[in-house]
Scaffold this motif. Structure first.
Motif, PDB file in Angstrom:
ATOM      1  N   THR A 177      31.850  41.893  51.233  1.00 51.96           N
ATOM      2  CA  THR A 177      33.184  41.395  51.597  1.00 51.96           C
ATOM      3  C   THR A 177      33.436  41.616  53.087  1.00 51.96           C
ATOM      4  O   THR A 177      33.979  40.740  53.769  1.00 51.96           O
ATOM      5  CB  THR A 177      34.270  42.091  50.732  1.00 51.96           C
ATOM      6  OG1 THR A 177      34.039  41.743  49.366  1.00 51.96           O
ATOM      7  CG2 THR A 177      35.657  41.650  51.132  1.00 51.96           C
ATOM      8  N   THR A 227      30.906  46.598  37.438  1.00 57.26           N
ATOM      9  CA  THR A 227      32.290  46.075  37.454  1.00 57.26           C
ATOM     10  C   THR A 227      33.303  47.180  37.158  1.00 57.26           C
ATOM     11  O   THR A 227      34.492  46.993  37.374  1.00 57.26           O
ATOM     12  CB  THR A 227      32.488  44.940  36.421  1.00 57.26           C
ATOM     13  OG1 THR A 227      32.278  45.470  35.110  1.00 57.26           O
ATOM     14  CG2 THR A 227      31.553  43.777  36.674  1.00 57.26           C
ATOM     15  N   ASN A 256      35.885  46.418  42.611  1.00 57.89           N
ATOM     16  CA  ASN A 256      37.270  45.952  42.470  1.00 57.89           C
ATOM     17  C   ASN A 256      37.963  45.878  43.831  1.00 57.89           C
ATOM     18  O   ASN A 256      38.670  44.914  44.127  1.00 57.89           O
ATOM     19  CB  ASN A 256      38.019  46.857  41.491  1.00 57.89           C
ATOM     20  CG  ASN A 256      37.504  46.654  40.070  1.00 57.89           C
ATOM     21  OD1 ASN A 256      37.960  45.763  39.366  1.00 57.89           O
ATOM     22  ND2 ASN A 256      36.514  47.422  39.662  1.00 57.89           N
ATOM     23  N   GLU A 257      37.718  46.868  44.662  1.00 57.25           N
ATOM     24  CA  GLU A 257      38.289  46.843  46.012  1.00 57.25           C
ATOM     25  C   GLU A 257      37.720  45.657  46.797  1.00 57.25           C
ATOM     26  O   GLU A 257      38.438  44.992  47.554  1.00 57.25           O
ATOM     27  CB  GLU A 257      37.987  48.160  46.738  1.00 57.25           C
ATOM     28  CG  GLU A 257      38.803  49.321  46.174  1.00 57.25           C
ATOM     29  CD  GLU A 257      38.141  50.684  46.353  1.00 57.25           C
ATOM     30  OE1 GLU A 257      37.234  50.814  47.196  1.00 57.25           O
ATOM     31  OE2 GLU A 257      38.547  51.626  45.647  1.00 57.25           O
ATOM     32  N   MET A 294      36.861  42.841  45.611  1.00 58.26           N
ATOM     33  CA  MET A 294      37.520  41.600  45.156  1.00 58.26           C
ATOM     34  C   MET A 294      38.936  41.483  45.729  1.00 58.26           C
ATOM     35  O   MET A 294      39.385  40.395  46.076  1.00 58.26           O
ATOM     36  CB  MET A 294      37.552  41.544  43.631  1.00 58.26           C
ATOM     37  CG  MET A 294      36.207  41.171  43.047  1.00 58.26           C
ATOM     38  SD  MET A 294      36.351  40.554  41.358  1.00 58.26           S
ATOM     39  CE  MET A 294      36.584  42.071  40.486  1.00 58.26           C
ATOM     40  N   ILE A 295      39.619  42.604  45.824  1.00 55.89           N
ATOM     41  CA  ILE A 295      40.984  42.561  46.387  1.00 55.89           C
ATOM     42  C   ILE A 295      40.941  42.063  47.832  1.00 55.89           C
ATOM     43  O   ILE A 295      41.662  41.150  48.215  1.00 55.89           O
ATOM     44  CB  ILE A 295      41.652  43.955  46.323  1.00 55.89           C
ATOM     45  CG1 ILE A 295      41.919  44.337  44.858  1.00 55.89           C
ATOM     46  CG2 ILE A 295      42.954  43.979  47.135  1.00 55.89           C
ATOM     47  CD1 ILE A 295      42.315  45.784  44.654  1.00 55.89           C
ATOM     48  N   ALA A 311      39.949  38.365  48.041  1.00 55.87           N
ATOM     49  CA  ALA A 311      41.035  37.438  47.696  1.00 55.87           C
ATOM     50  C   ALA A 311      42.082  37.411  48.810  1.00 55.87           C
ATOM     51  O   ALA A 311      42.529  36.345  49.234  1.00 55.87           O
ATOM     52  CB  ALA A 311      41.672  37.859  46.374  1.00 55.87           C
ATOM     53  N   SER A 312      42.447  38.594  49.307  1.00 57.59           N
ATOM     54  CA  SER A 312      43.501  38.654  50.337  1.00 57.59           C
ATOM     55  C   SER A 312      43.085  37.927  51.611  1.00 57.59           C
ATOM     56  O   SER A 312      43.888  37.250  52.239  1.00 57.59           O
ATOM     57  CB  SER A 312      43.829  40.109  50.684  1.00 57.59           C
ATOM     58  OG  SER A 312      44.327  40.770  49.553  1.00 57.59           O
ATOM     59  N   ARG A 348      38.343  39.073  34.319  1.00 65.78           N
ATOM     60  CA  ARG A 348      38.939  40.067  35.221  1.00 65.78           C
ATOM     61  C   ARG A 348      39.173  39.488  36.611  1.00 65.78           C
ATOM     62  O   ARG A 348      40.178  39.772  37.238  1.00 65.78           O
ATOM     63  CB  ARG A 348      38.006  41.258  35.363  1.00 65.78           C
ATOM     64  CG  ARG A 348      37.929  42.129  34.142  1.00 65.78           C
ATOM     65  CD  ARG A 348      37.080  43.293  34.529  1.00 65.78           C
ATOM     66  NE  ARG A 348      36.923  44.256  33.472  1.00 65.78           N
ATOM     67  CZ  ARG A 348      36.084  45.280  33.555  1.00 65.78           C
ATOM     68  NH1 ARG A 348      35.338  45.438  34.632  1.00 65.78           N
ATOM     69  NH2 ARG A 348      35.990  46.132  32.582  1.00 65.78           N
ATOM     70  N   ALA A 349      38.221  38.680  37.085  1.00 66.56           N
ATOM     71  CA  ALA A 349      38.320  38.143  38.454  1.00 66.56           C
ATOM     72  C   ALA A 349      39.604  37.337  38.621  1.00 66.56           C
ATOM     73  O   ALA A 349      40.230  37.346  39.681  1.00 66.56           O
ATOM     74  CB  ALA A 349      37.102  37.283  38.762  1.00 66.56           C
ATOM     75  N   GLN A 350      39.993  36.655  37.549  1.00 70.66           N
ATOM     76  CA  GLN A 350      41.186  35.800  37.643  1.00 70.66           C
ATOM     77  C   GLN A 350      42.438  36.637  37.896  1.00 70.66           C
ATOM     78  O   GLN A 350      43.388  36.166  38.511  1.00 70.66           O
ATOM     79  CB  GLN A 350      41.297  34.943  36.382  1.00 70.66           C
ATOM     80  CG  GLN A 350      40.137  33.955  36.325  1.00 70.66           C
ATOM     81  CD  GLN A 350      40.093  33.108  35.061  1.00 70.66           C
ATOM     82  OE1 GLN A 350      41.031  33.095  34.286  1.00 70.66           O
ATOM     83  NE2 GLN A 350      38.975  32.412  34.865  1.00 70.66           N
ATOM     84  N   PHE A 362      42.546  38.913  39.942  1.00 73.27           N
ATOM     85  CA  PHE A 362      42.578  39.140  41.395  1.00 73.27           C
ATOM     86  C   PHE A 362      42.892  37.834  42.140  1.00 73.27           C
ATOM     87  O   PHE A 362      42.894  37.806  43.361  1.00 73.27           O
ATOM     88  CB  PHE A 362      41.213  39.661  41.882  1.00 73.27           C
ATOM     89  CG  PHE A 362      40.899  41.050  41.402  1.00 73.27           C
ATOM     90  CD1 PHE A 362      41.297  42.160  42.130  1.00 73.27           C
ATOM     91  CD2 PHE A 362      40.198  41.253  40.221  1.00 73.27           C
ATOM     92  CE1 PHE A 362      41.010  43.440  41.692  1.00 73.27           C
ATOM     93  CE2 PHE A 362      39.902  42.526  39.781  1.00 73.27           C
ATOM     94  CZ  PHE A 362      40.309  43.629  40.510  1.00 73.27           C
TER      95      PHE A 362
END
Ligand SMILES: Cc1ncc(C[n+]2csc(CCOP(=O)(O)OP(=O)(O)O)c2C)c(N)n1
Ligand SMILES: [Mg+2]
Length: 366
Positions: free
Chosen positions: A143, A172, A178-179, A181-182, A185-186, A217-219, A221
């Protein structure tokens, strides 16, 4: 709760039905002519032969550890071919098929697991990062890299590289993924997350790991996501290409859950007979990715000669790597002390001397 079956166009019996795919994937499926599929098959087959030989090399004392990829070749080969050479890939530690296609000599993976090198290859040369054993850590690196691409794009709008990151179902559950993915997305990063759900995190089944299908789960985020049959090389290719294009064209991060099966042990240090249900295993072996593509290719008229020649090529390839590995000899013990810091350090120097004195204290050379 009942969930739909993963998306597939090439079933376990080798039947191809493109109508099962949504319209946006059709153009990518249409790219898959016979020559391309034969290439995919060859890469899957060669990786498997190499992989089995690497397991043997570990048992023969030539490697400290082996991490098999057997069973997961389809999604790996598909994703590797769907990416462009300038897309940057962050693997976990089981992505041998992708490594090969990216130009990594599999010998370098073996050198790493023998302790002769601490990295194995130059990531920049191949746009393929070194393996990361710390579960999920590289999702953050991916990321961060993809955020960097966005900054490059501010200066030069023609930059259209994307990032792909691979990890497993177990990863996962890590905070890092998870961080990652956040932030993805942001910051709307040009990035594709690929989870190979091989049903296991060592001995922990995915049914314990997640109470919903992982792609859902991704959705949460805000990341578009799909679940596919990761043993179907065709749908894996089409979706990987679609997701990469969406990511590079401003669509932000995308998420793929490729449902597959770890046919081998977690690593050579693991004994799955202690926890694996033999019936479940037998069912998954029927869904083998290589077997189903072979049935399809034969039905398309690919002749025996192709398969025989490929088998010979794969065996010769693996034998060549084996010979080079054995010729390497044991790594120098000094490397574990001399590579800790960029410069020689008094503490590690003292440790190295201690070990040398200790070994010299034995009457028999060890
Ligand atoms: C941070 C961290 N915790 C624990 C481990 C030990 N470990 C190595 S592999 C693994 C399971 C990973 O499972 P999964 O993410 O599903 O990937 P797979 O091995 O199935 O490809 C664990 C717990 C580790 N390497 N790193
Ligand atoms: Mg797993």
């Amino acid at each position: 709760m009942e969930y739909p079956e993963p998306l597939s166009v090439l079933d376990a019996q080798g039947n191809y039905d493109p109508n099962r795919a949504p319209a946006e994937l059709r153009p990518y499926l249409d790219e898959l002519g016979l020559d391309k599929l034969k290439q995919f098959f060859a890469d899957m087959y060669i990786t498997r032969v190499f992989d089995k030989d690497a397991s043997n090399l570990q048992r023969q004392g030539q490697l400290g550890l082996w991490i098999p990829s057997q069973g997961q070749e389809a999604v790996q080969v598909a994703a590797a071919y769907a990416s462009r050479p300038d897309d940057y890939i962050f693997p976990a530690y089981r992505e041998h098929a992708i490594a090969r296609i990216r130009g990594i000599d599999p010998f370098d993976i073996l050198r790493w697991l023998r302790g002769n090198t601490h990295g194995g290859w130059d990531p920049k040369k191949h746009n393929f990062h070194i393996y990361t054993v710390v579960i999920g850590a590289h999702a953050l690196h991916a990321t961060g890299y993809a955020m960097g691409i966005n900054l490059d794009r501010e200066k030069d709008p023609s930059v259209d590289k994307a990032v792909m990151v691979f990890y497993g179902d177990g990863a996962t559950s890590q905070g890092d993924t998870n961080e990652a993915m956040i932030f993805a997305a942001s910051y709307k990063t040009p990035q594709v997350f690929v989870v190979q759900n091989n049903q296991w995190a060592i001995s922990v089944p995915v049914t314990v790991q997640s109470k919903t299908p992982i792609y859902l789960r991704a959705q949460g985020f805000g990341i578009p996501s799909w679940q596919i049959d990761g043993n179907d090389v065709m749908v894996s290719y089409a979706l990987a290409k679609h997701a990469l294009n969406s990511a590079r064209n401003g669509g932000g991060p995308q998420f793929i859950e490729a449902v597959t099966y770890r046919q081998g042990a977690h690593t050579s240090s693991d004994d799955p007979t202690k926890y694996e249900d033999p019936e479940m295993r037998a069912e998954w072996l029927e869904k083998d990715p290589i077997k189903r593509l072979e049935i399809y290719l034969r039905a398309q008229g690919v002749e025996e000669e192709f398969f025989t020649a490929l088998d010979a090529e794969a065996k010769e390839y693996a034998a060549g790597i084996r010979a080079r590995l054995i010729a390497l000899g044991a790594p120098e013990t000094s490397t574990m002390f001399r590579n800790v810091y960029s410069e020689y350090h008094p503490v590690t120097e003292a440790q190295e001397k201690w070990l040398a004195d200790y070994e010299a204290s034995f009457e028999v050379e060890i």
